[in-house]
Design a protein around this motif. Structure first.
Motif, PDB file in Angstrom:
ATOM      1  N   HIS A   1       8.492   4.320  -7.092  1.00 43.84           N
ATOM      2  CA  HIS A   1       7.522   3.921  -6.085  1.00 43.84           C
ATOM      3  C   HIS A   1       7.901   4.483  -4.716  1.00 43.84           C
ATOM      4  O   HIS A   1       9.078   4.514  -4.348  1.00 43.84           O
ATOM      5  CB  HIS A   1       7.471   2.391  -5.973  1.00 43.84           C
ATOM      6  CG  HIS A   1       7.382   1.692  -7.294  1.00 43.84           C
ATOM      7  ND1 HIS A   1       6.187   1.315  -7.862  1.00 43.84           N
ATOM      8  CD2 HIS A   1       8.360   1.295  -8.160  1.00 43.84           C
ATOM      9  CE1 HIS A   1       6.419   0.719  -9.023  1.00 43.84           C
ATOM     10  NE2 HIS A   1       7.733   0.696  -9.220  1.00 43.84           N
ATOM     11  N   PHE A   2       6.885   4.899  -3.984  1.00 45.39           N
ATOM     12  CA  PHE A   2       7.062   5.318  -2.592  1.00 45.39           C
ATOM     13  C   PHE A   2       7.132   4.054  -1.745  1.00 45.39           C
ATOM     14  O   PHE A   2       6.112   3.495  -1.348  1.00 45.39           O
ATOM     15  CB  PHE A   2       5.883   6.207  -2.179  1.00 45.39           C
ATOM     16  CG  PHE A   2       5.949   6.683  -0.749  1.00 45.39           C
ATOM     17  CD1 PHE A   2       7.063   7.338  -0.253  1.00 45.39           C
ATOM     18  CD2 PHE A   2       4.865   6.490   0.095  1.00 45.39           C
ATOM     19  CE1 PHE A   2       7.110   7.778   1.062  1.00 45.39           C
ATOM     20  CE2 PHE A   2       4.890   6.932   1.410  1.00 45.39           C
ATOM     21  CZ  PHE A   2       6.020   7.571   1.894  1.00 45.39           C
ATOM     22  N   ARG A   3       8.351   3.582  -1.520  1.00 45.43           N
ATOM     23  CA  ARG A   3       8.565   2.298  -0.851  1.00 45.43           C
ATOM     24  C   ARG A   3       9.745   2.397   0.119  1.00 45.43           C
ATOM     25  O   ARG A   3      10.644   3.224  -0.041  1.00 45.43           O
ATOM     26  CB  ARG A   3       8.878   1.197  -1.863  1.00 45.43           C
ATOM     27  CG  ARG A   3       7.794   0.964  -2.901  1.00 45.43           C
ATOM     28  CD  ARG A   3       6.549   0.336  -2.279  1.00 45.43           C
ATOM     29  NE  ARG A   3       5.538   0.098  -3.309  1.00 45.43           N
ATOM     30  CZ  ARG A   3       5.439  -1.011  -4.013  1.00 45.43           C
ATOM     31  NH1 ARG A   3       6.312  -1.997  -3.835  1.00 45.43           N
ATOM     32  NH2 ARG A   3       4.483  -1.151  -4.903  1.00 45.43           N
ATOM     33  N   ASN A   4       9.760   1.487   1.054  1.00 51.46           N
ATOM     34  CA  ASN A   4      10.881   1.341   1.979  1.00 51.46           C
ATOM     35  C   ASN A   4      11.844   0.307   1.409  1.00 51.46           C
ATOM     36  O   ASN A   4      11.446  -0.821   1.112  1.00 51.46           O
ATOM     37  CB  ASN A   4      10.351   0.887   3.348  1.00 51.46           C
ATOM     38  CG  ASN A   4      11.394   0.959   4.437  1.00 51.46           C
ATOM     39  OD1 ASN A   4      12.535   0.562   4.255  1.00 51.46           O
ATOM     40  ND2 ASN A   4      10.988   1.485   5.587  1.00 51.46           N
ATOM     41  N   MET A   5      13.089   0.661   1.224  1.00 53.39           N
ATOM     42  CA  MET A   5      14.046  -0.259   0.612  1.00 53.39           C
ATOM     43  C   MET A   5      14.272  -1.517   1.448  1.00 53.39           C
ATOM     44  O   MET A   5      14.782  -2.517   0.939  1.00 53.39           O
ATOM     45  CB  MET A   5      15.382   0.445   0.344  1.00 53.39           C
ATOM     46  CG  MET A   5      16.187   0.798   1.558  1.00 53.39           C
ATOM     47  SD  MET A   5      17.842   1.433   1.136  1.00 53.39           S
ATOM     48  CE  MET A   5      17.470   3.061   0.497  1.00 53.39           C
ATOM     49  N   LEU A   6      13.875  -1.502   2.720  1.00 54.37           N
ATOM     50  CA  LEU A   6      14.023  -2.686   3.569  1.00 54.37           C
ATOM     51  C   LEU A   6      12.846  -3.652   3.419  1.00 54.37           C
ATOM     52  O   LEU A   6      12.921  -4.785   3.891  1.00 54.37           O
ATOM     53  CB  LEU A   6      14.153  -2.266   5.039  1.00 54.37           C
ATOM     54  CG  LEU A   6      15.308  -1.323   5.371  1.00 54.37           C
ATOM     55  CD1 LEU A   6      15.318  -1.018   6.864  1.00 54.37           C
ATOM     56  CD2 LEU A   6      16.644  -1.904   4.933  1.00 54.37           C
ATOM     57  N   ASP A   7      11.788  -3.207   2.787  1.00 55.17           N
ATOM     58  CA  ASP A   7      10.580  -4.030   2.650  1.00 55.17           C
ATOM     59  C   ASP A   7       9.799  -3.504   1.449  1.00 55.17           C
ATOM     60  O   ASP A   7       8.782  -2.842   1.595  1.00 55.17           O
ATOM     61  CB  ASP A   7       9.742  -3.951   3.926  1.00 55.17           C
ATOM     62  CG  ASP A   7       8.529  -4.864   3.885  1.00 55.17           C
ATOM     63  OD1 ASP A   7       8.481  -5.753   3.016  1.00 55.17           O
ATOM     64  OD2 ASP A   7       7.623  -4.666   4.719  1.00 55.17           O
TER      65      ASP A   7
ATOM     66  N   PRO B   1       0.830  -1.198   0.000  1.00 58.55           N
ATOM     67  CA  PRO B   1       0.000   0.000   0.000  1.00 58.55           C
ATOM     68  C   PRO B   1       0.867   1.252   0.000  1.00 58.55           C
ATOM     69  O   PRO B   1       1.894   1.311   0.673  1.00 58.55           O
ATOM     70  CB  PRO B   1      -0.803  -0.115   1.304  1.00 58.55           C
ATOM     71  CG  PRO B   1      -0.696  -1.546   1.709  1.00 58.55           C
ATOM     72  CD  PRO B   1       0.612  -2.033   1.191  1.00 58.55           C
ATOM     73  N   SER B   2       0.463   2.291  -0.729  1.00 59.62           N
ATOM     74  CA  SER B   2       1.234   3.516  -0.810  1.00 59.62           C
ATOM     75  C   SER B   2       0.777   4.514   0.240  1.00 59.62           C
ATOM     76  O   SER B   2       0.279   5.589  -0.045  1.00 59.62           O
ATOM     77  CB  SER B   2       1.118   4.111  -2.220  1.00 59.62           C
ATOM     78  OG  SER B   2       1.724   3.290  -3.161  1.00 59.62           O
ATOM     79  N   THR B   3       0.906   4.152   1.502  1.00 62.36           N
ATOM     80  CA  THR B   3       0.586   5.051   2.595  1.00 62.36           C
ATOM     81  C   THR B   3       1.829   5.268   3.415  1.00 62.36           C
ATOM     82  O   THR B   3       2.638   4.358   3.611  1.00 62.36           O
ATOM     83  CB  THR B   3      -0.513   4.457   3.491  1.00 62.36           C
ATOM     84  OG1 THR B   3      -0.041   3.230   4.058  1.00 62.36           O
ATOM     85  CG2 THR B   3      -1.778   4.173   2.694  1.00 62.36           C
ATOM     86  N   SER B   4       2.003   6.490   3.922  1.00 64.50           N
ATOM     87  CA  SER B   4       3.237   6.803   4.640  1.00 64.50           C
ATOM     88  C   SER B   4       3.390   5.948   5.880  1.00 64.50           C
ATOM     89  O   SER B   4       4.501   5.594   6.271  1.00 64.50           O
ATOM     90  CB  SER B   4       3.264   8.295   5.007  1.00 64.50           C
ATOM     91  OG  SER B   4       2.178   8.624   5.849  1.00 64.50           O
ATOM     92  N   GLY B   5       2.273   5.567   6.521  1.00 65.32           N
ATOM     93  CA  GLY B   5       2.366   4.765   7.728  1.00 65.32           C
ATOM     94  C   GLY B   5       2.956   3.393   7.485  1.00 65.32           C
ATOM     95  O   GLY B   5       3.642   2.842   8.335  1.00 65.32           O
TER      96      GLY B   5
END
Length: 287
Positions: free
Chosen positions: A147-153, A6-10
């Motif tokens: 993509h707005f993603r965390n590189m760890l996940d 999901p593309s949510t900041s949380g």
């Protein structure tokens, strides 16, 4: 590649530190990134390698700074080319990832060179939006996506990548978590490459100059040994290690004489010259 997160900041920003890093890059409008990118439309967020042309310091004073800007951009583009040189043979059927993709410069260079699909990930929504607009303007939005993603996940499919890289972004994350995610994403035999600054284990902990770099960029520079321990623990076997320290010093010397100097040039030059800081390229295969 399936888009599952999901593309949510949380769900992307998992810690207060990650929120602070994202806030930093969402607000960043540093001329040292923007002015250089304006030269040819490739916007990088990293440094350069190679000797600079001393003639840029000569000639009419009123155009000297623009010559310096263009030469700095040539050096940072050369750095990106060097990283791409180590990704191995790739083609249009391959999918690769630019992890910590900034404003997308290296991603577009990779697509132009290999013809493959590229996914970039960043925790800065502003960078993601900028890069996707660049992809639309270049007519490659169907092949180069950010993509707005965390590189760890990242949420992408296991074993879906032929290659992946970090270009000066590993100092923001835990290396074991990072390399575990790269190992999950890469197919067997896939190639991972990083170019990074790391402090020298031989000289002890972070020097004063390295600590100033950490403070300036809100990052956490790792020791050299940590890269190899974390790679070994996650099935990434180095095939090439290149010490680029001497090759990056000219970039910093030139940057210190430019209008886009930020004041961090002296700590970089001090750390490199005293041997407390190294600039390395590490290429590793997924086994």
């Amino acid at each position: 590649m399936t888009d599952t997160m999901p593309s949510t900041s949380g769900s992307v920003l998992r810690t207060a530190y990650q929120e602070s890093v994202a806030e930093y890059w969402n607000a960043e409008q540093d001329p040292v990134n923007l002015r250089l990118g304006d030269v040819d439309g490739l916007y990088h967020h990293h440094y350069g390698v190679g000797d600079f042309d001393p003639s840029v310091l000569e000639g009419p004073e009123e155009t000297r700074n623009q010559r310096i800007i263009e030469e700095m951009h040539r050096l940072e583009t050369a750095q990106a080319e060097l990283l791409l040189d180590h990704l191995g043979p790739l083609g249009p059927r391959d999918r690769i990832m630019d992890t910590g993709s900034g404003r997308g410069g290296s991603s577009f260079m990779a697509h132009n060179r290999f013809g493959c699909a590229v996914d970039g990930v960043s925790i800065s929504q502003k960078q993601v939006d900028f890069s996707n607009e660049q992809a639309r303007e270049r007519g490659v939005a169907d092949r180069v996506r950010f993509h707005f993603r965390n590189m760890l996940d990242t949420g992408f499919e296991t074993g879906s990548l032929s290659a992946s890289w970090n270009n000066e972004s590993t100092m923001y994350v835990d290396l074991h978590e990072l390399f575990a995610e790269h190992a999950r994403l890469l197919r067997h035999g896939g190639r991972y490459v990083t170019i990074t600054g790391c402090y020298n284990d031989v000289t002890g902990g972070r020097s004063k100059a390295v600590s100033r770099i950490d403070e300036h960029y809100t990052c956490n520079i790792h020791p050299r040994s940590a890269y190899f321990r974390a790679m070994a623990a996650n099935g990434l076997v180095p095939i090439s290690v290149v010490d680029l320290t001497d090759q990056t010093i000219p970039y910093w010397e030139l940057r210190a004489r430019s209008s886009v100097a930020t004041g961090i040039e002296d700590p970089f030059l001090t750390a490199y010259r005293e041997g407390s800081f190294h600039y390395l390229l590490i290429a590793a295969d997924r086994v």
